[in-house]
Design a protein around this motif. Structure first.
Motif, PDB file in Angstrom:
ATOM      1  N   MET A 131       0.816  -1.214   0.000  1.00  0.00           N
ATOM      2  CA  MET A 131       0.000   0.000   0.000  1.00  0.00           C
ATOM      3  C   MET A 131       0.852   1.268   0.000  1.00  0.00           C
ATOM      4  O   MET A 131       0.520   2.250  -0.669  1.00  0.00           O
ATOM      5  CB  MET A 131      -0.929   0.000   1.209  1.00  0.00           C
ATOM      6  N   ARG A 132       1.958   1.288   0.743  1.00  0.00           N
ATOM      7  CA  ARG A 132       2.795   2.485   0.760  1.00  0.00           C
ATOM      8  C   ARG A 132       3.332   2.785  -0.644  1.00  0.00           C
ATOM      9  O   ARG A 132       3.350   3.935  -1.081  1.00  0.00           O
ATOM     10  CB  ARG A 132       3.952   2.318   1.756  1.00  0.00           C
ATOM     11  N   TYR A 133       3.770   1.748  -1.348  1.00  0.00           N
ATOM     12  CA  TYR A 133       4.258   1.918  -2.726  1.00  0.00           C
ATOM     13  C   TYR A 133       3.162   2.495  -3.619  1.00  0.00           C
ATOM     14  O   TYR A 133       3.404   3.428  -4.395  1.00  0.00           O
ATOM     15  CB  TYR A 133       4.727   0.564  -3.259  1.00  0.00           C
ATOM     16  N   LEU A 134       1.946   1.949  -3.506  1.00  0.00           N
ATOM     17  CA  LEU A 134       0.840   2.418  -4.343  1.00  0.00           C
ATOM     18  C   LEU A 134       0.479   3.862  -4.028  1.00  0.00           C
ATOM     19  O   LEU A 134       0.267   4.672  -4.941  1.00  0.00           O
ATOM     20  CB  LEU A 134      -0.384   1.521  -4.141  1.00  0.00           C
ATOM     21  N   MET A 147      -0.037   9.673   5.644  1.00  0.00           N
ATOM     22  CA  MET A 147       0.232   8.336   5.121  1.00  0.00           C
ATOM     23  C   MET A 147      -0.344   7.272   6.042  1.00  0.00           C
ATOM     24  O   MET A 147      -0.965   6.299   5.588  1.00  0.00           O
ATOM     25  CB  MET A 147       1.739   8.141   4.948  1.00  0.00           C
ATOM     26  N   GLN A 148      -0.166   7.428   7.339  1.00  0.00           N
ATOM     27  CA  GLN A 148      -0.670   6.438   8.280  1.00  0.00           C
ATOM     28  C   GLN A 148      -2.195   6.351   8.239  1.00  0.00           C
ATOM     29  O   GLN A 148      -2.769   5.267   8.361  1.00  0.00           O
ATOM     30  CB  GLN A 148      -0.193   6.772   9.696  1.00  0.00           C
ATOM     31  N   GLY A 203      -1.499  17.196   4.912  1.00  0.00           N
ATOM     32  CA  GLY A 203      -1.565  16.728   6.287  1.00  0.00           C
ATOM     33  C   GLY A 203      -2.743  15.815   6.522  1.00  0.00           C
ATOM     34  O   GLY A 203      -3.575  15.587   5.627  1.00  0.00           O
ATOM     35  N   VAL A 204      -2.843  15.300   7.731  1.00  0.00           N
ATOM     36  CA  VAL A 204      -3.901  14.355   8.051  1.00  0.00           C
ATOM     37  C   VAL A 204      -5.274  15.001   7.903  1.00  0.00           C
ATOM     38  O   VAL A 204      -6.259  14.331   7.553  1.00  0.00           O
ATOM     39  CB  VAL A 204      -3.696  13.792   9.473  1.00  0.00           C
TER      40      VAL A 204
END
Length: 654
Positions: free
Chosen positions: A512-515, A538-539, A570-571
């Motif tokens: 998922m991080r790569y995508l 990201m998280q 940002g979140v």
């Protein structure tokens, strides 16, 4: 019959009945004469007039060469300007010997037509006997058939010089012919014309090669220091990953017919960095100072042509830098280190250019079209069209004409000039059939013929046209269940699923991080926005269940880029519209839908559909997602069962 024709017939008889033909050194012409008598059953004493095909049949032959004709026509016009004053005309035939284009003096039309130097003329050796075109189709080399070298006495006044034309895969595609109604008797008078025809044949082939691979890097090698940039004798096309995907005639000869594929660095025995430096030489004072030594010997000057793709007219200094995966081959870009995806991609790589139809299964938005485009981009068809068809989105009343096209006057309201169907538009490329499970049964029968016979019949046409397509179909439905309920043809299912690739949903993937990083960079570059994604954001993205898969992810990232400020997402910019939910397509859901379909041949049971819609508060899109059906299909089931939403609440479709 003239005395010259009588003597010619006697000469043909004496040669074809003598023992001289057993000599392996017999001329091409005499070998052809023997074939005409022995294999084609032609009689030299019965000359026949030129055979001209009807206009409709000629158009069918022209359509099969539609892309190639563009490059060939330019070459024909140029060579005609050079030979017209000497009494020559130019024609082009397809691989069956049918004349699909010609250029001649309009004042000589009647004579040219009578001689067969005309559009639609059939110069196949089986009909016309020994001639420039027909014999060249068999011998596959430049040649001259001069006057009495023709088999048929009707043609002995002509002189015809020909050369074969091959496409980028090495397949014989056409014949270029320069002919004259009359010429000097000496055969040597045609030597210069023969050289000219051979040169223009190579030019036409190379022009078609450059057009076919305009989206790839092309390495051009030439023996002339100052001409390699415009006249490369050896040309290799390769993709961003350095894999060779195309070779022109000179390259096929230089590399002894080596099969496509493999790294260009291995072909040339030189590091990839050195090849990329060839492209950088264009800014130097001596742009062609690079030389390449081919494995078989011979030193060539080199030039590297970059892909001709549309780029932004103005590059902003703050645009994100190129990502490392930009240079990866198409299939490698769509996944990171997720084990499921790596196993799927390993299988996909083995399927490329194997002539196997592929069925992609996966939830809505999981990237089925992305995978189909990657398969196309990794194949030898990459420079040809990729045509995507959503079988659920086209109205039933239009899907037949959209897929198969139609001829002028086929029906009221159609275009005056007719329309080329989507299948024909994909010729020599890839046809992507999305939501194949929603294709009406009547159309499934016609599609089966396309896949089995390799030909398509437009509405109103009398004869089919050949198509060469790779087919990738996709569905989020359970096709075996549709086959069991009689709603999908079993023979079509087995024709489509030569190989099945099952895409996992986003929630099951470990990359998922790569995508997220890859898609975020793509969207930022499209907006020319120098923005970074915070680790907190990201998280939050990594924790989401993504019921809408890649489609939902892209929408969320686009919104975040639009909302963010100070060059940072940002979140608070991550707006997740739908909470994680359990209404995904699961084996249990699929089995339930298949069972209800078996009980109700027309589709889902009415009681089940009403219950589902109520549970989703009449949001059709959400109900469709849980069932694994398209929204249009759910609407059709509602109409069939007479289901209408409560009057107090309008039917939700978003």
């Amino acid at each position: 019959m003239t005395s010259l024709q009588s003597r010619h017939i006697d000469n043909v008889y004496s040669i074809t009945t003598g023992a001289a033909l057993a000599d392996p050194a017999a001329s091409l012409v005499h070998k052809s004469w023997a074939r005409c008598v022995r294999d084609h059953g032609l009689d030299p004493s019965r000359p026949s007039p030129a055979r001209i095909l009807p206009a409709q049949e000629v158009r069918a032959h022209q359509q099969q060469l539609e892309h190639f004709l563009r490059a060939a026509r330019s070459g024909m016009e140029d060579i005609y300007r050079r030979v017209a004053d000497l009494g020559y005309m130019v024609l082009l035939t397809d691989a069956e010997g049918i004349t699909v284009d010609y250029i001649g003096n309009p004042a000589w039309d009647d004579q040219l037509r009578k001689a067969g130097l005309y559009l639609g003329a059939d110069w196949n050796e089986a009909h016309a006997g020994t001639c420039g075109v027909g014999t060249c189709l068999i011998e596959r080399q430049p040649m001259t058939c001069h006057q009495t070298e023709h088999f048929d006495a009707t043609h002995i006044a002509l002189t015809c010089t020909t050369a074969p034309l091959f496409d980028h895969s090495g397949k014989l595609t056409a014949i270029l012919d320069v002919s004259a109604l009359r010429s000097p008797e000496a055969r040597e008078s045609q030597h210069l014309v023969r050289h000219l025809v051979a040169i223009y044949a190579r030019m036409i082939e190379d022009a078609d090669f450059l057009r076919s691979f305009r989206g790839h890097w092309i390495l051009r090698l030439g023996s002339a220091f100052g001409l390699v940039d415009v006249a490369g004798e050896v040309m290799l096309a390769f993709d961003e990953g350095g894999t060779v995907v195309g070779a022109n005639g000179g390259a096929r000869q230089a590399f002894a017919g080596r099969a496509l594929g493999g790294a260009i660095s291995e072909w040339l025995h030189m590091p990839m960095d050195a090849i990329w430096r060839i492209g950088n030489g264009g800014a130097s004072a001596m742009p062609f100072a690079h030389t390449v030594l081919l494995p078989g010997g011979g030193e060539y000057h080199a030039s590297l042509l970059a892909p001709r793709v549309r780029r932004p007219s103005v590059a902003t200094p703050a645009a994100p830098a190129a990502r490392p995966n930009d240079r990866l081959p198409p299939l490698e870009r769509i996944a990171g280190d997720d084990p499921q995806m790596q196993k799927l991609l390993a299988q996909a790589r083995r399927l490329v250019d194997r002539g196997i139809h592929v069925l992609v299964e996966g939830e809505t938005g999981s990237g089925k079209e992305v995978l189909a485009r990657a398969l196309h981009g990794a194949s030898g068809r990459a420079a040809m069209p990729f045509v995507a068809v959503n079988c659920a989105a086209i109205p039933d009343s239009l899907i037949e004409s959209e897929l198969f096209g139609y001829t002028p006057g086929s029906f009221t309201g159609g275009r005056a000039k007719g329309m080329k169907g989507l299948i024909a538009q994909a010729d020599r490329g890839t046809l992507f059939l999305d939501e194949i499970g929603d294709m009406p049964m009547a159309l499934q029968t016609r599609l089966l013929r396309v896949l089995s016979e390799g030909e398509v019949l437009p509405l109103g046409a009398e004869s089919p046209q050949r198509v060469d397509i790779a087919v990738v179909a996709a569905t989020h439905r359970h096709l075996p269940g549709l086959v069991a309920s009689g709603r999908f043809r079993e023979d079509l299912y087995y024709r489509l699923c030569g190989a099945v690739l099952k895409l996992p949903p986003l929630r099951e993937r470990g990359d998922m991080r790569y995508l997220i990083e890859g898609m975020f960079n793509e969207e930022a570059a499209a907006m020319s926005s120098p923005v970074r994604l915070s680790e907190e954001a990201m998280q939050k993205l990594l924790a989401h269940d993504w019921p809408g898969n890649l489609r939902e992810l892209r929408n969320v990232l686009r919104l975040a880029l639009a909302l963010c400020s100070d060059g940072r997402v940002g979140v608070e910019d991550i707006q997740l519209q739908l909470p994680a939910r359990s209404g995904h397509v699961t084996p249990a859901n699929v089995a339930r839908v298949a069972a209800s379909s078996a009980d109700d041949p027309d589709g889902i049971a009415a009681t089940e559909l009403v219950e589902l819609l109520r549970r989703h508060r009449w949001h059709v899109a959400r109900a469709a997602d849980e069932l694994g059906l398209s929204r249009a299909t759910v609407y059709r089931h509602m109409k069939r069962h007479g289901i209408a939403p409560p009057r107090s609440r309008p039917l939700a479709d978003d």
